[in-house]
Design a protein around this motif. Sequence first.
Motif, PDB file in Angstrom:
ATOM      1  N   LEU A 142       0.792  -1.229   0.000  1.00  0.00           N
ATOM      2  CA  LEU A 142       0.000   0.000   0.000  1.00  0.00           C
ATOM      3  C   LEU A 142       0.824   1.278   0.000  1.00  0.00           C
ATOM      4  CD1 LEU A 142      -3.029  -1.034   2.189  1.00  0.00           C
ATOM      5  CD2 LEU A 142      -2.965  -0.626  -0.263  1.00  0.00           C
ATOM      6  N   ILE A 143       2.016   1.262   0.598  1.00  0.00           N
ATOM      7  CA  ILE A 143       2.809   2.506   0.599  1.00  0.00           C
ATOM      8  C   ILE A 143       3.107   2.949  -0.838  1.00  0.00           C
ATOM      9  CG2 ILE A 143       5.029   3.534   1.237  1.00  0.00           C
ATOM     10  CD1 ILE A 143       4.914   1.960   3.831  1.00  0.00           C
ATOM     11  N   PRO A 144       3.679   2.083  -1.680  1.00  0.00           N
ATOM     12  CA  PRO A 144       3.934   2.519  -3.063  1.00  0.00           C
ATOM     13  C   PRO A 144       2.643   2.787  -3.835  1.00  0.00           C
ATOM     14  CG  PRO A 144       5.082   0.459  -2.584  1.00  0.00           C
ATOM     15  CD  PRO A 144       4.136   0.708  -1.460  1.00  0.00           C
ATOM     16  N   LYS A 145       1.612   1.974  -3.555  1.00  0.00           N
ATOM     17  CA  LYS A 145       0.344   2.092  -4.277  1.00  0.00           C
ATOM     18  C   LYS A 145      -0.269   3.467  -4.060  1.00  0.00           C
ATOM     19  CE  LYS A 145      -2.817  -0.239  -6.520  1.00  0.00           C
ATOM     20  NZ  LYS A 145      -2.447  -0.852  -7.803  1.00  0.00           N
ATOM     21  N   VAL A 146      -0.385   3.870  -2.816  1.00  0.00           N
ATOM     22  CA  VAL A 146      -1.073   5.127  -2.526  1.00  0.00           C
ATOM     23  C   VAL A 146      -0.214   6.314  -2.923  1.00  0.00           C
ATOM     24  CG1 VAL A 146      -2.087   6.540  -0.704  1.00  0.00           C
ATOM     25  CG2 VAL A 146      -2.389   4.066  -0.674  1.00  0.00           C
ATOM     26  N   LEU A 147       1.107   6.215  -2.689  1.00  0.00           N
ATOM     27  CA  LEU A 147       1.970   7.359  -2.973  1.00  0.00           C
ATOM     28  C   LEU A 147       2.380   7.419  -4.444  1.00  0.00           C
ATOM     29  CD1 LEU A 147       4.203   7.390   0.209  1.00  0.00           C
ATOM     30  CD2 LEU A 147       2.209   8.789  -0.307  1.00  0.00           C
ATOM     31  N   GLY A 148       2.093   6.357  -5.199  1.00  0.00           N
ATOM     32  CA  GLY A 148       2.418   6.368  -6.612  1.00  0.00           C
ATOM     33  C   GLY A 148       3.903   6.386  -6.891  1.00  0.00           C
ATOM     34  N   ARG A 149       4.673   5.694  -6.054  1.00  0.00           N
ATOM     35  CA  ARG A 149       6.127   5.672  -6.243  1.00  0.00           C
ATOM     36  C   ARG A 149       6.573   4.238  -5.948  1.00  0.00           C
ATOM     37  NH1 ARG A 149       9.807   9.105  -2.120  1.00  0.00           N
ATOM     38  NH2 ARG A 149       9.580  10.845  -3.540  1.00  0.00           N
ATOM     39  N   PRO A 150       7.421   3.643  -6.810  1.00  0.00           N
ATOM     40  CA  PRO A 150       7.809   2.247  -6.568  1.00  0.00           C
ATOM     41  C   PRO A 150       8.621   2.113  -5.277  1.00  0.00           C
ATOM     42  CG  PRO A 150       9.085   3.186  -8.363  1.00  0.00           C
ATOM     43  CD  PRO A 150       8.039   4.197  -8.013  1.00  0.00           C
ATOM     44  N   ILE A 151       8.640   0.890  -4.764  1.00  0.00           N
ATOM     45  CA  ILE A 151       9.407   0.659  -3.538  1.00  0.00           C
ATOM     46  C   ILE A 151      10.876   0.959  -3.815  1.00  0.00           C
ATOM     47  CG2 ILE A 151       9.965  -1.811  -3.855  1.00  0.00           C
ATOM     48  CD1 ILE A 151       8.458  -0.430  -0.639  1.00  0.00           C
ATOM     49  N   TYR A 152      11.568   1.480  -2.797  1.00  0.00           N
ATOM     50  CA  TYR A 152      12.921   2.006  -2.978  1.00  0.00           C
ATOM     51  C   TYR A 152      13.866   0.970  -3.559  1.00  0.00           C
ATOM     52  CZ  TYR A 152      17.535   3.641  -1.476  1.00  0.00           C
ATOM     53  OH  TYR A 152      18.845   3.988  -1.425  1.00  0.00           O
ATOM     54  N   SER A 153      13.940  -0.224  -2.956  1.00  0.00           N
ATOM     55  CA  SER A 153      14.910  -1.207  -3.432  1.00  0.00           C
ATOM     56  C   SER A 153      14.337  -2.614  -3.440  1.00  0.00           C
ATOM     57  CB  SER A 153      16.157  -1.191  -2.543  1.00  0.00           C
ATOM     58  OG  SER A 153      16.911  -2.370  -2.751  1.00  0.00           O
ATOM     59  N   TYR A 154      14.379  -3.217  -4.616  1.00  0.00           N
ATOM     60  CA  TYR A 154      13.932  -4.601  -4.738  1.00  0.00           C
ATOM     61  C   TYR A 154      14.832  -5.520  -3.928  1.00  0.00           C
ATOM     62  CZ  TYR A 154      13.225  -9.169  -6.900  1.00  0.00           C
ATOM     63  OH  TYR A 154      12.996 -10.491  -7.108  1.00  0.00           O
ATOM     64  N   TYR A 155      16.153  -5.290  -3.979  1.00  0.00           N
ATOM     65  CA  TYR A 155      17.087  -6.199  -3.320  1.00  0.00           C
ATOM     66  C   TYR A 155      16.962  -6.143  -1.807  1.00  0.00           C
ATOM     67  CZ  TYR A 155      18.809  -7.056  -7.890  1.00  0.00           C
ATOM     68  OH  TYR A 155      18.868  -7.433  -9.196  1.00  0.00           O
ATOM     69  N   LEU A 156      16.710  -4.932  -1.282  1.00  0.00           N
ATOM     70  CA  LEU A 156      16.518  -4.837   0.158  1.00  0.00           C
ATOM     71  C   LEU A 156      15.287  -5.621   0.587  1.00  0.00           C
ATOM     72  CD1 LEU A 156      17.323  -1.166   1.218  1.00  0.00           C
ATOM     73  CD2 LEU A 156      18.648  -3.224   1.651  1.00  0.00           C
ATOM     74  N   SER A 157      14.250  -5.608  -0.251  1.00  0.00           N
ATOM     75  CA  SER A 157      13.044  -6.326   0.154  1.00  0.00           C
ATOM     76  C   SER A 157      13.272  -7.837   0.123  1.00  0.00           C
ATOM     77  CB  SER A 157      11.836  -5.915  -0.690  1.00  0.00           C
ATOM     78  OG  SER A 157      12.109  -6.078  -2.053  1.00  0.00           O
ATOM     79  N   VAL A 158      14.067  -8.324  -0.834  1.00  0.00           N
ATOM     80  CA  VAL A 158      14.411  -9.749  -0.859  1.00  0.00           C
ATOM     81  C   VAL A 158      15.194 -10.116   0.402  1.00  0.00           C
ATOM     82  CG1 VAL A 158      15.687 -11.559  -2.075  1.00  0.00           C
ATOM     83  CG2 VAL A 158      14.586  -9.733  -3.363  1.00  0.00           C
ATOM     84  N   TYR A 159      16.196  -9.297   0.669  1.00  0.00           N
ATOM     85  CA  TYR A 159      17.073  -9.536   1.806  1.00  0.00           C
ATOM     86  C   TYR A 159      16.288  -9.506   3.119  1.00  0.00           C
ATOM     87  CZ  TYR A 159      21.368  -8.922   4.523  1.00  0.00           C
ATOM     88  OH  TYR A 159      22.388  -9.077   5.403  1.00  0.00           O
ATOM     89  N   GLY A 160      15.407  -8.510   3.236  1.00  0.00           N
ATOM     90  CA  GLY A 160      14.601  -8.390   4.453  1.00  0.00           C
ATOM     91  C   GLY A 160      13.708  -9.599   4.668  1.00  0.00           C
ATOM     92  N   PHE A 161      13.131 -10.100   3.577  1.00  0.00           N
ATOM     93  CA  PHE A 161      12.227 -11.245   3.717  1.00  0.00           C
ATOM     94  C   PHE A 161      12.963 -12.479   4.215  1.00  0.00           C
ATOM     95  CE2 PHE A 161      10.451 -15.155   1.940  1.00  0.00           C
ATOM     96  CZ  PHE A 161       9.202 -15.125   2.521  1.00  0.00           C
ATOM     97  N   TRP A 162      14.082 -12.808   3.571  1.00  0.00           N
ATOM     98  CA  TRP A 162      14.739 -14.067   3.936  1.00  0.00           C
ATOM     99  C   TRP A 162      15.423 -14.010   5.289  1.00  0.00           C
ATOM    100  CZ3 TRP A 162      12.899 -18.173   2.055  1.00  0.00           C
ATOM    101  CH2 TRP A 162      12.371 -18.176   0.764  1.00  0.00           C
ATOM    102  N   THR A 163      15.927 -12.839   5.678  1.00  0.00           N
ATOM    103  CA  THR A 163      16.508 -12.773   7.021  1.00  0.00           C
ATOM    104  C   THR A 163      15.411 -12.882   8.075  1.00  0.00           C
ATOM    105  OG1 THR A 163      16.582 -10.382   6.695  1.00  0.00           O
ATOM    106  CG2 THR A 163      18.673 -11.557   6.530  1.00  0.00           C
ATOM    107  N   LEU A 164      14.264 -12.292   7.809  1.00  0.00           N
ATOM    108  CA  LEU A 164      13.154 -12.456   8.757  1.00  0.00           C
ATOM    109  C   LEU A 164      12.758 -13.923   8.860  1.00  0.00           C
ATOM    110  CD1 LEU A 164      10.177 -10.458   9.680  1.00  0.00           C
ATOM    111  CD2 LEU A 164       9.583 -12.544   8.500  1.00  0.00           C
ATOM    112  N   ALA A 165      12.652 -14.590   7.712  1.00  0.00           N
ATOM    113  CA  ALA A 165      12.251 -15.996   7.715  1.00  0.00           C
ATOM    114  C   ALA A 165      13.251 -16.844   8.491  1.00  0.00           C
ATOM    115  CB  ALA A 165      12.141 -16.496   6.273  1.00  0.00           C
ATOM    116  N   LEU A 166      14.504 -16.503   8.378  1.00  0.00           N
ATOM    117  CA  LEU A 166      15.543 -17.316   9.002  1.00  0.00           C
ATOM    118  C   LEU A 166      15.658 -17.070  10.497  1.00  0.00           C
ATOM    119  CD1 LEU A 166      17.594 -19.360   8.044  1.00  0.00           C
ATOM    120  CD2 LEU A 166      19.246 -17.506   7.773  1.00  0.00           C
TER     121      LEU A 166
END
Lengths: 499, 233
Positions: free
Chosen positions: A242-266
């Motif tokens: 929703l943050i990018p959707k409402v503000l009309g701006r893509p998420i800052y970094s694709y790689y950070l989001s990948v990294y954030g997901f897998w470290t959280l999972a681990l």
Amino acid sequence: MSSQSPTLLDSLSPTAERQEALRARLSEVDRSMRTPGTFFVVAAVLWLMVGTLFALLTAIKFTNPSFLGHTEIFTFGRVRSAHLNSVIYGWATNAGFAVGLWIMARLCRTRVRHTRILMAGAVFWNLGVIGGIIGILKGDMVAVEWLEMPGYVTPLLAISFALIGVWAIIAFRWRQTDHVYVSQWYILAAFFWLPWLYTTAQILLVFEPAKGVVQSLTNWWFAHNVLGLWLTPLGLGTAYYLIPKVLGRPIYSYYLSVYGFWTLALFYNWAGVHHLIGGPVPAWVISAGTVASVMMVIPVVVVAVNHHMTVVGLHRQGWRSPTIRFIVFGAINYTIVSLIGSAMALRDVNLSTHFTDFTVGHAHHGLYAFYTMIMFGGMYYMLPRLLNREWPSAFLIKTHFWMTALGILLMVNVLQICGWIVGEMMNQVTQDGTVAYTFQQIVEFRVPWHWLRSVSGFMITIGHFAFFINVVWMLFRPSKADQPSQPTLLTRPTAEANA
Amino acid sequence: MRSLPLLFLGIFFTLAFSWTGIVLVSNVQLRDLDPATSTLVNDVQEPISGVTYDKNGAEMMGNNMSGDVVHPQVKSGSALRGQEVYEQMGCLYCHSQQVRRAGYGSDIARGWGQRQSVARDYVLEDRVMLGTMRTGPDLANVGLRYDANWQFQHLYNPKITSPYSIMPPYGFLFEKQKISDVTGPSDDAITLPGDWALDEGYELVPTQRARDLVAYLLSLRQDYELPEAKFEQ
């Protein structure tokens, strides 16, 4: 919002046609989610009110222990557990079903085809939770934190969850897009992790209890992961969408989001045993839990940077949107609560915070200031699109925001300051080896803090009533004629923006 | 990371990691923990304080000393029923049942135990209720601190014994009844101090659930030494 009123430039753009097709597709998806989505939201909001009522009863009992004291079904231990279970499995889970499934369907561009199966799951899930709460109140409570609902409703809950959760997997499997967005991972993982956690915990704690303190270890592995691997991924997935959707701006970094997901999972799934620091469990488990809790700093900071960099510079637009106001509040609190949580897992800090209101404050910080606020934001965005109606009252939204935001901040501060001081009082030993404060002194110290906590709870209750009225008003508003066609914003677009 | 199977494997193995570690390994580690005497002996009845070797040279963890009593012990039927009452009332949410070691918190200085609690103390419990909150005091050794009469008065209304208490009253676990003209006062009647006394001709008796609960509370005592847990001085 630009999506509502295409500008001249949009109409000239060669990609506009594709945009139109996408919008048509999304509204088809929204239409297919209309009944189940609305059902989940209404159920969630009703559970929110029930949970709030139980919370108020609990708060009154803290300052006046004999209140309803002669009625067994309303004794403190049961009302408190009824509060926890109605907000976790009633409010938070229904909200997650609504927002999570809807975002998943939208990102996959897939309609939900057999709505009846989903609806059956939805109805039976809620019947199961009702049965569970009644069971707790009438004395069939299982004395395991976060698993109090009696064994006779839990199989129903598990089957209902399967009927609901399978739609997230179906949507993902038959998605119509090449790209997979980070929200889809979070939501897919959440819908897979919860049933595993729940089944293991039910078997080892309710149906075939494990030996000795293995119960306690399993308990905290489960309970912390309900927050960490079910609610947190749903909350983060929603914020990421929703943050990018409402503000009309893509998420800052694709790689950070990948990294954030897998470290959280681990890391997150090892963290729960920090609830047993100092307890009679193998020391290595505690050490592993402490390490994992501290490692959680990585995904938290990664997500914080990613969200902050997406929002930066757009604060005014964000402040105007109910969705972004709630979601940014939730995202900021996710960072704060997680960093506090990592600190609480350190043995020296835990010595003071364990067994006190500090932990209770922390739980409310995570579940309310982070998760619940994000879900409010998600509903403010989703419901107008499901129902093709706008929110009736900006005043009620503002009341909702200010009362809940200030209320929860007051509550967290009261509980954590009180908890920290109590922890210090409890542990202080004089030179001759006796305790510095008697238990009586500690109980008496807490009294004014209990009153303050009730005040904060009362503020939150006002906020919930504002939200409740707005939802009901929106659902049952009679004619469509007098409805606004523009989104309900919290501040008027400023003069210089229009100039 | 676009394919469902690959994503799924990642999601699966991350949780499998902690499931194996926390649930499975601790189960294997604690599975063979049983009640024990205060000291363990080797195969020729000499006390040992750690891993030793038998006459064949194989590692041995030690045996119980013959003739000594093993702890923890099985609870009585009434105490076991009382444990269920304790569960149903949600006592867990305000009372812990674990003593932390000397030097980590003030549990022992507070008189809540003579030694730290260890995993072996809980191996016979159907429902382990270590607790995470101390709105009230720790109860791991409450059976050593108070007698049955104190417990009954305190459950009926905590303010009788502790005027500052914020614990809820459990009056519904008691019955007020007319003192019988034929048999006189009941043997089970609870004595109530001055202000709390009932009307003339009435007495307060505990229900079976209250008696079971008190039996359970009195059974909460870690007043024995284990090979790995000796009393603090």
